[in-house]
Design a protein around this motif. Sequence first.
Motif, PDB file in Angstrom:
ATOM      1  N   SER A   8      40.484  40.629  41.085  1.00  0.00           N
ATOM      2  CA  SER A   8      39.603  41.379  41.981  1.00  0.00           C
ATOM      3  C   SER A   8      39.951  42.856  41.902  1.00  0.00           C
ATOM      4  O   SER A   8      41.086  43.225  41.610  1.00  0.00           O
ATOM      5  CB  SER A   8      39.796  40.925  43.431  1.00  0.00           C
ATOM      6  OG  SER A   8      39.617  39.548  43.542  1.00  0.00           O
ATOM      7  N   SER A   9      38.960  43.697  42.184  1.00  0.00           N
ATOM      8  CA  SER A   9      39.236  45.126  42.295  1.00  0.00           C
ATOM      9  C   SER A   9      38.684  45.630  43.619  1.00  0.00           C
ATOM     10  O   SER A   9      37.694  45.112  44.132  1.00  0.00           O
ATOM     11  CB  SER A   9      38.639  45.906  41.121  1.00  0.00           C
ATOM     12  OG  SER A   9      37.238  45.832  41.134  1.00  0.00           O
ATOM     13  N   LEU A  10      39.364  46.627  44.158  1.00  0.00           N
ATOM     14  CA  LEU A  10      39.024  47.198  45.455  1.00  0.00           C
ATOM     15  C   LEU A  10      39.040  48.710  45.364  1.00  0.00           C
ATOM     16  O   LEU A  10      39.733  49.280  44.526  1.00  0.00           O
ATOM     17  CB  LEU A  10      40.066  46.833  46.523  1.00  0.00           C
ATOM     18  CG  LEU A  10      40.748  45.507  46.529  1.00  0.00           C
ATOM     19  CD1 LEU A  10      41.898  45.536  47.519  1.00  0.00           C
ATOM     20  CD2 LEU A  10      39.772  44.436  46.925  1.00  0.00           C
ATOM     21  N   VAL A  11      38.311  49.332  46.262  1.00  0.00           N
ATOM     22  CA  VAL A  11      38.485  50.749  46.527  1.00  0.00           C
ATOM     23  C   VAL A  11      39.035  50.825  47.941  1.00  0.00           C
ATOM     24  O   VAL A  11      38.463  50.251  48.873  1.00  0.00           O
ATOM     25  CB  VAL A  11      37.169  51.542  46.408  1.00  0.00           C
ATOM     26  CG1 VAL A  11      37.370  52.989  46.837  1.00  0.00           C
ATOM     27  CG2 VAL A  11      36.641  51.479  44.985  1.00  0.00           C
ATOM     28  N   PHE A  75      34.786  44.024  42.886  1.00  0.00           N
ATOM     29  CA  PHE A  75      34.596  43.058  41.804  1.00  0.00           C
ATOM     30  C   PHE A  75      35.506  41.864  42.051  1.00  0.00           C
ATOM     31  O   PHE A  75      36.644  42.030  42.502  1.00  0.00           O
ATOM     32  CB  PHE A  75      34.953  43.715  40.464  1.00  0.00           C
ATOM     33  CG  PHE A  75      34.912  42.792  39.289  1.00  0.00           C
ATOM     34  CD1 PHE A  75      33.707  42.478  38.677  1.00  0.00           C
ATOM     35  CD2 PHE A  75      36.073  42.233  38.787  1.00  0.00           C
ATOM     36  CE1 PHE A  75      33.670  41.620  37.585  1.00  0.00           C
ATOM     37  CE2 PHE A  75      36.046  41.375  37.691  1.00  0.00           C
ATOM     38  CZ  PHE A  75      34.839  41.073  37.098  1.00  0.00           C
ATOM     39  N   HIS A  76      35.004  40.655  41.757  1.00  0.00           N
ATOM     40  CA  HIS A  76      35.816  39.444  41.828  1.00  0.00           C
ATOM     41  C   HIS A  76      35.394  38.525  40.692  1.00  0.00           C
ATOM     42  O   HIS A  76      34.210  38.282  40.493  1.00  0.00           O
ATOM     43  CB  HIS A  76      35.630  38.741  43.178  1.00  0.00           C
ATOM     44  CG  HIS A  76      36.346  37.434  43.246  1.00  0.00           C
ATOM     45  ND1 HIS A  76      35.694  36.252  43.424  1.00  0.00           N
ATOM     46  CD2 HIS A  76      37.662  37.142  43.151  1.00  0.00           C
ATOM     47  CE1 HIS A  76      36.580  35.264  43.444  1.00  0.00           C
ATOM     48  NE2 HIS A  76      37.778  35.781  43.271  1.00  0.00           N
ATOM     49  N   HIS A  77      36.378  38.048  39.957  1.00  0.00           N
ATOM     50  CA  HIS A  77      36.124  37.136  38.839  1.00  0.00           C
ATOM     51  C   HIS A  77      37.192  36.054  38.874  1.00  0.00           C
ATOM     52  O   HIS A  77      38.353  36.319  39.181  1.00  0.00           O
ATOM     53  CB  HIS A  77      36.203  37.895  37.511  1.00  0.00           C
ATOM     54  CG  HIS A  77      36.126  37.013  36.314  1.00  0.00           C
ATOM     55  ND1 HIS A  77      34.943  36.462  35.880  1.00  0.00           N
ATOM     56  CD2 HIS A  77      37.081  36.562  35.471  1.00  0.00           C
ATOM     57  CE1 HIS A  77      35.172  35.721  34.805  1.00  0.00           C
ATOM     58  NE2 HIS A  77      36.472  35.765  34.544  1.00  0.00           N
ATOM     59  N   PHE A  78      36.792  34.820  38.579  1.00  0.00           N
ATOM     60  CA  PHE A  78      37.807  33.780  38.426  1.00  0.00           C
ATOM     61  C   PHE A  78      37.457  32.904  37.253  1.00  0.00           C
ATOM     62  O   PHE A  78      36.301  32.777  36.851  1.00  0.00           O
ATOM     63  CB  PHE A  78      37.979  32.960  39.715  1.00  0.00           C
ATOM     64  CG  PHE A  78      36.888  31.979  39.993  1.00  0.00           C
ATOM     65  CD1 PHE A  78      37.004  30.660  39.636  1.00  0.00           C
ATOM     66  CD2 PHE A  78      35.736  32.395  40.646  1.00  0.00           C
ATOM     67  CE1 PHE A  78      35.994  29.749  39.916  1.00  0.00           C
ATOM     68  CE2 PHE A  78      34.717  31.500  40.939  1.00  0.00           C
ATOM     69  CZ  PHE A  78      34.841  30.181  40.562  1.00  0.00           C
ATOM     70  N   GLU A  79      38.507  32.314  36.695  1.00  0.00           N
ATOM     71  CA  GLU A  79      38.339  31.423  35.551  1.00  0.00           C
ATOM     72  C   GLU A  79      39.513  30.456  35.530  1.00  0.00           C
ATOM     73  O   GLU A  79      40.539  30.711  36.161  1.00  0.00           O
ATOM     74  CB  GLU A  79      38.289  32.222  34.243  1.00  0.00           C
ATOM     75  CG  GLU A  79      39.509  33.057  33.992  1.00  0.00           C
ATOM     76  CD  GLU A  79      39.329  34.014  32.817  1.00  0.00           C
ATOM     77  OE1 GLU A  79      40.301  34.155  32.057  1.00  0.00           O
ATOM     78  OE2 GLU A  79      38.266  34.615  32.673  1.00  0.00           O
ATOM     79  N   PRO A  80      39.356  29.346  34.830  1.00  0.00           N
ATOM     80  CA  PRO A  80      40.483  28.434  34.684  1.00  0.00           C
ATOM     81  C   PRO A  80      41.648  29.158  34.013  1.00  0.00           C
ATOM     82  O   PRO A  80      41.450  29.936  33.066  1.00  0.00           O
ATOM     83  CB  PRO A  80      39.930  27.324  33.791  1.00  0.00           C
ATOM     84  CG  PRO A  80      38.450  27.380  33.997  1.00  0.00           C
ATOM     85  CD  PRO A  80      38.148  28.832  34.215  1.00  0.00           C
TER      86      PRO A  80
END
Length: 85
Positions: A8-11, A75-80
């Motif tokens: 994930s990314s944050l401001v 932004f949020h991304h997930f994967e195995p």
Amino acid sequence: MNGECHISSLVVHSRPDQVQSILEGIRSVQGAEVHGGADTGKLIVTLETDTESQVVERINAIQLLDGVLAATLVFHHFEPAQERE
């Protein structure tokens, strides 16, 4: 481990006079890394976690740091996890 990797990314908008203490606070959050923005008080932060609930917990921990005005998920991304290896 549940077999997932969450990125994930944050401001993080912060009070300019408290940036240094906020940087230290963010660095103490497991899986958090600051990538810039200290000069403007708008910090770019990434999180790497094993679960979605950890993402939420860590954003909340950052939001509660003294001097933080807002911590916004960009932004949020997930994967195995095996796909990353």
